[in-house]
Design an enzyme around this catalytic site. Structure first.
Site, PDB file in Angstrom:
ATOM      1  NE  ARG A 176       8.550  -4.252  10.865  1.00 44.83           N
ATOM      2  CZ  ARG A 176       9.458  -3.514  10.575  1.00 44.83           C
ATOM      3  NH1 ARG A 176      10.715  -3.828  10.565  1.00 44.83           N
ATOM      4  NH2 ARG A 176       9.460  -2.420   9.928  1.00 44.83           N
TER       5      ARG A 176
ATOM      6  CG  HIS B  53       5.171   1.126   2.641  1.00 44.50           C
ATOM      7  ND1 HIS B  53       4.776   2.549   2.105  1.00 44.50           N
ATOM      8  CD2 HIS B  53       4.426   1.032   3.737  1.00 44.50           C
ATOM      9  CE1 HIS B  53       3.806   2.670   2.971  1.00 44.50           C
ATOM     10  NE2 HIS B  53       3.663   1.913   4.152  1.00 44.50           N
TER      11      HIS B  53
ATOM     12  CG  HIS C 159      -0.084   0.255   2.524  1.00 43.38           C
ATOM     13  ND1 HIS C 159       0.372  -0.908   2.879  1.00 43.38           N
ATOM     14  CD2 HIS C 159       0.235   1.348   3.281  1.00 43.38           C
ATOM     15  CE1 HIS C 159       1.025  -0.508   4.279  1.00 43.38           C
ATOM     16  NE2 HIS C 159       1.026   0.999   4.375  1.00 43.38           N
TER      17      HIS C 159
ATOM     18  CG  ASP D  70       1.615   4.853   4.742  1.00 44.15           C
ATOM     19  OD1 ASP D  70       1.136   4.039   4.663  1.00 44.15           O
ATOM     20  OD2 ASP D  70       3.052   5.187   5.304  1.00 44.15           O
TER      21      ASP D  70
HETATM   22  C1  LIG Z   1      -7.563  -0.668   4.345  1.00 41.73           C
HETATM   23  C2  LIG Z   1      -7.195   0.573   4.869  1.00 41.73           C
HETATM   24  C3  LIG Z   1      -6.355   0.523   6.145  1.00 41.73           C
HETATM   25  C4  LIG Z   1      -6.335   1.875   6.228  1.00 41.73           C
HETATM   26  C5  LIG Z   1      -7.645   2.496   5.733  1.00 41.73           C
HETATM   27  C6  LIG Z   1      -7.916   1.752   4.373  1.00 41.73           C
HETATM   28  O1  LIG Z   1      -9.301   1.809   4.041  1.00 41.73           O
HETATM   29  C7  LIG Z   1      -6.939   2.407   3.347  1.00 41.73           C
HETATM   30  C8  LIG Z   1      -5.687   3.128   3.943  1.00 41.73           C
HETATM   31  C9  LIG Z   1      -5.113   2.274   5.172  1.00 41.73           C
HETATM   32  C10 LIG Z   1      -3.971   3.188   5.888  1.00 41.73           C
HETATM   33  C11 LIG Z   1      -2.624   2.721   5.594  1.00 41.73           C
HETATM   34  C12 LIG Z   1      -1.631   3.465   6.068  1.00 41.73           C
HETATM   35  C13 LIG Z   1      -1.971   3.531   7.779  1.00 41.73           C
HETATM   36  O2  LIG Z   1      -1.489   2.209   8.444  1.00 41.73           O
HETATM   37  C14 LIG Z   1      -3.555   3.741   8.177  1.00 41.73           C
HETATM   38  C15 LIG Z   1      -3.769   4.024   9.434  1.00 41.73           C
HETATM   39  C16 LIG Z   1      -4.133   4.969   7.104  1.00 41.73           C
HETATM   40  O3  LIG Z   1      -4.186   6.118   7.436  1.00 41.73           O
HETATM   41  O4  LIG Z   1      -4.329   4.406   5.863  1.00 41.73           O
HETATM   42  C17 LIG Z   1      -4.192   2.717   7.476  1.00 41.73           C
HETATM   43  C18 LIG Z   1      -5.697   2.629   7.397  1.00 41.73           C
HETATM   44  C19 LIG Z   1      -6.061   1.525   8.895  1.00 41.73           C
HETATM   45  O5  LIG Z   1      -5.404   0.753   9.100  1.00 41.73           O
HETATM   46  O6  LIG Z   1      -7.210   1.991   9.226  1.00 41.73           O
HETATM   47  O1  LIG Z   2       5.497  -2.098  10.113  1.00 44.36           O
HETATM   48  C1  LIG Z   2       5.981  -1.707   9.315  1.00 44.36           C
HETATM   49  O2  LIG Z   2       7.197  -1.521   9.047  1.00 44.36           O
HETATM   50  C2  LIG Z   2       5.061  -0.940   8.185  1.00 44.36           C
HETATM   51  C3  LIG Z   2       3.680  -0.810   8.630  1.00 44.36           C
HETATM   52  C4  LIG Z   2       2.920   0.349   7.744  1.00 44.36           C
HETATM   53  O3  LIG Z   2       3.209   0.379   6.506  1.00 44.36           O
HETATM   54  C5  LIG Z   2       1.745   0.826   8.139  1.00 44.36           C
HETATM   55  O4  LIG Z   2       1.497   0.957   9.301  1.00 44.36           O
HETATM   56  O5  LIG Z   2       0.932   1.594   7.318  1.00 44.36           O
HETATM   57 FE   LIG Z   3       2.127   2.036   5.594  1.00 46.39          FE
END
Ligand SMILES: C=C1C[C@]23C[C@@]1(O)CC[C@H]2[C@@]12CC[C@H](O)[C@@](C)(C(=O)O1)[C@H]2[C@@H]3C(=O)O
Ligand SMILES: O=C(O)CCC(=O)C(=O)O
Ligand SMILES: [Fe+2]
Length: 326
Positions: free
Chosen positions: A262, A251, A194, A196
């Site tokens: 981890r 990533h 994904h 961020d």
């Molecule tokens: C599948 C998902 C988890 C996420 C929200 C989403 O719908 C798409 C973006 C995902 C992500 C990736 C980066 C971060 O870890 C996170 C907190 C964010 O802001 O976007 C996660 C979201 C999540 O885990 O709720």
């Molecule tokens: O654990 C990691 O190193 C990456 C986790 C990550 O990509 C996330 O929390 O969005």
């Molecule tokens: Fe991430």
């Protein structure tokens, strides 16, 4: 406007070199800002050395995280579900994504931290103290990088981007991920591919390897952990602020055979919900170089992002021309 154009690394060069390391104590500021812009353009991920966050702040956060994840499952569940914030286990988001991890998702607002700490720790003040100090440290690193980015891009207002995450109503988030040891004899994806959604991510982990980043050529490179340093990742919002000159880095976490868990701490720097995400005025110059994205607020983007699967390219629906690569 100062423009620094760099040549894309070949696949082979990228793999041999690994991700760049940037020494924040470098005295020549313009050289430093050029390096930061180059790393953002070529990789979207880099390591920073000689940051000013005391190691004691990092260790206290790590101890609090380890203490929480060592609790029995029933106790941890009391801090969940993570909708939108709290303890989560295996499920990532609300759209069916799963991973081999458990985590805490916390809004960075100190009032929120103080309330939530009561469900997380028997000593809420100790927990919230460690979390707030860590957030301040990670935010400081994020601001330093964003100020260097702005300088390197030749943008007039030095705080154009850092002010967004310093804002009292910033929607920044802290995520603490805990991946159990992978006792299978084969590597497994513990957190799927994904990007961020936010502006910038500041990552720190213990010494257990796992993070991989994709190069612009689509090759996965392993990011060797360094518990004393931070890693910076370009998020979707920074891609838009730079009109696609930087691209958010894709990533994932791939766990190889390891006897140890981890733990990663992720600070996601975001603007207030009502903030417009549009390219910085110095970056666009219509009609030759118009904005590649339709304007949207961070709140609108977040809503759209959260309705998608983890691996989706969420910016696509906001592109002016859907056929452009970024
Ligand atoms: C599948 C998902 C988890 C996420 C929200 C989403 O719908 C798409 C973006 C995902 C992500 C990736 C980066 C971060 O870890 C996170 C907190 C964010 O802001 O976007 C996660 C979201 C999540 O885990 O709720
Ligand atoms: O654990 C990691 O190193 C990456 C986790 C990550 O990509 C996330 O929390 O969005
Ligand atoms: Fe991430």
């Amino acid at each position: 406007m100062k423009m620094i154009r760099t040549k894309m690394k070949t696949k082979e060069e990228a793999i041999i070199m690994g991700i760049p390391t940037i020494d924040l104590s470098m005295e020549n500021r313009s050289e430093l800002s050029e390096k930061v812009v180059k790393a953002c353009e070529e990789f979207g991920i880099f390591k920073v050395e000689n940051h000013k966050v005391p190691l004691e702040v990092v260790s206290r956060m790590e101890e609090e995280g380890a203490e929480f994840f060592a609790k029995p499952s029933m106790e941890k569940q009391q801090a969940g579900p993570p909708n939108p914030f709290g303890y989560g286990c295996k499920n990532i988001g609300n759209n069916g994504d799963v991973g081999e991890l458990e985590y805490l998702l916390l809004h960075t607002n100190p009032l929120f931290i103080s309330q939530t700490s009561k469900t997380i720790s028997i000593d809420p003040n100790k927990f919230s103290g460690a979390v707030n100090d860590y957030i301040e440290g990670a935010k400081g690193v994020a601001c330093e990088i964003l100020e260097l980015v702005v300088e390197g891009l030749g943008v007039q207002h030095k705080f154009a981007l850092s002010n967004l995450i310093k804002h009292l109503q910033s929607d920044s988030v802290l995520r603490i991920n805990h991946y159990p040891p992978n006792i299978n004899n084969k590597p497994s994806i513990a957190f799927g591919e994904h990007s961020d959604p936010q502006i910038l991510t500041i990552m720190r982990s213990n010494h257990v390897t796992g993070l991989q980043a994709s190069t612009h050529h689509g090759l996965w490179i392993t990011v060797p952990p360094d518990p004393t340093q931070f890693f910076v990742m370009v998020g979707d919002a920074l891609q838009v602020f730079t009109n696609g000159r930087f691209r958010s880095v894709r990533h994932r976490v791939l766990l190889t055979n390891t006897m140890k868990a981890r733990m990663s701490m992720m600070y996601f720097g975001a603007p207030p919900l009502n903030w417009w995400i549009t390219p910085l005025p110095e970056i666009v110059s219509p009609p030759q170089n118009p904005s590649r994205y339709k304007p949207f607020t961070w709140g609108q983007y977040k809503k759209a992002a959260y309705s998608h699967r983890l691996g989706d390219c969420r910016l696509d629906q906001f592109k002016v021309h859907h056929d452009t690569p970024y």
